[in-house]
Design a protein around this motif. Structure first.
Motif, PDB file in Angstrom:
ATOM      1  N   ARG A  48      50.540 -37.670  15.878  1.00 24.61           N
ATOM      2  CA  ARG A  48      50.534 -39.056  15.374  1.00 24.61           C
ATOM      3  C   ARG A  48      49.964 -39.973  16.454  1.00 24.61           C
ATOM      4  O   ARG A  48      50.640 -40.377  17.389  1.00 24.61           O
ATOM      5  CB  ARG A  48      51.945 -39.491  14.975  1.00 24.61           C
ATOM      6  CG  ARG A  48      52.061 -40.937  14.456  1.00 24.61           C
ATOM      7  CD  ARG A  48      51.070 -41.211  13.340  1.00 24.61           C
ATOM      8  NE  ARG A  48      51.258 -42.490  12.717  1.00 24.61           N
ATOM      9  CZ  ARG A  48      50.617 -43.617  13.072  1.00 24.61           C
ATOM     10  NH1 ARG A  48      49.765 -43.609  14.076  1.00 24.61           N
ATOM     11  NH2 ARG A  48      50.832 -44.738  12.420  1.00 24.61           N
ATOM     12  N   VAL A  49      48.679 -40.250  16.337  1.00 26.29           N
ATOM     13  CA  VAL A  49      47.976 -41.101  17.306  1.00 26.29           C
ATOM     14  C   VAL A  49      48.454 -42.540  17.135  1.00 26.29           C
ATOM     15  O   VAL A  49      48.637 -43.026  16.019  1.00 26.29           O
ATOM     16  CB  VAL A  49      46.450 -40.997  17.100  1.00 26.29           C
ATOM     17  CG1 VAL A  49      45.705 -41.931  18.031  1.00 26.29           C
ATOM     18  CG2 VAL A  49      45.998 -39.561  17.295  1.00 26.29           C
ATOM     19  N   LEU A  50      48.633 -43.225  18.262  1.00 22.50           N
ATOM     20  CA  LEU A  50      49.077 -44.615  18.244  1.00 22.50           C
ATOM     21  C   LEU A  50      47.907 -45.558  18.496  1.00 22.50           C
ATOM     22  O   LEU A  50      46.941 -45.193  19.168  1.00 22.50           O
ATOM     23  CB  LEU A  50      50.149 -44.837  19.311  1.00 22.50           C
ATOM     24  CG  LEU A  50      51.438 -44.037  19.132  1.00 22.50           C
ATOM     25  CD1 LEU A  50      52.346 -44.249  20.329  1.00 22.50           C
ATOM     26  CD2 LEU A  50      52.135 -44.420  17.840  1.00 22.50           C
ATOM     27  N   ALA A  51      48.031 -46.763  17.968  1.00 20.91           N
ATOM     28  CA  ALA A  51      47.027 -47.803  18.178  1.00 20.91           C
ATOM     29  C   ALA A  51      47.730 -49.048  18.710  1.00 20.91           C
ATOM     30  O   ALA A  51      48.923 -49.256  18.476  1.00 20.91           O
ATOM     31  CB  ALA A  51      46.308 -48.127  16.866  1.00 20.91           C
ATOM     32  N   ASP A  52      46.986 -49.867  19.420  1.00 17.95           N
ATOM     33  CA  ASP A  52      47.513 -51.113  19.951  1.00 17.95           C
ATOM     34  C   ASP A  52      48.170 -51.909  18.831  1.00 17.95           C
ATOM     35  O   ASP A  52      47.598 -52.080  17.758  1.00 17.95           O
ATOM     36  CB  ASP A  52      46.359 -51.903  20.572  1.00 17.95           C
ATOM     37  CG  ASP A  52      46.798 -52.771  21.720  1.00 17.95           C
ATOM     38  OD1 ASP A  52      47.700 -52.362  22.470  1.00 17.95           O
ATOM     39  OD2 ASP A  52      46.237 -53.873  21.870  1.00 17.95           O
ATOM     40  N   GLY A  53      49.402 -52.358  19.050  1.00 18.67           N
ATOM     41  CA  GLY A  53      50.103 -53.166  18.068  1.00 18.67           C
ATOM     42  C   GLY A  53      50.982 -52.393  17.103  1.00 18.67           C
ATOM     43  O   GLY A  53      51.673 -53.006  16.285  1.00 18.67           O
TER      44      GLY A  53
END
Length: 65
Positions: A48-53
């Motif tokens: 599960r890749v995370l993104a800013d915010g």
């Protein structure tokens, strides 16, 4: 990366949910996780890749009665 963890804005150096949990000192703790309101099972955290915010919720199980 700027994330919101359990309602608190934090700066976390992690690219995926598993790395974020390690960076937040959860290690191998038994917790339930969600990203942006969607449940993420333990087996899927590393992918599960995370993104800013992103908004992460981490919930520990409780005992009682």
């Amino acid at each position: 990366m700027k994330l919101v963890v359990n309602g608190s804005p934090l700066e976390v150096d992690a690219g995926d949910l598993a790395a974020a949990l390690a960076a937040l000192d959860y290690g191998d703790a038994k917790v339930a996780t969600a990203v942006n309101g969607a449940f993420v099972p333990a087996a899927a955290r590393a992918s599960r890749v995370l993104a800013d915010g992103d908004r992460i919720e981490i919930v520990s199980p409780r005992q009682g009665g």
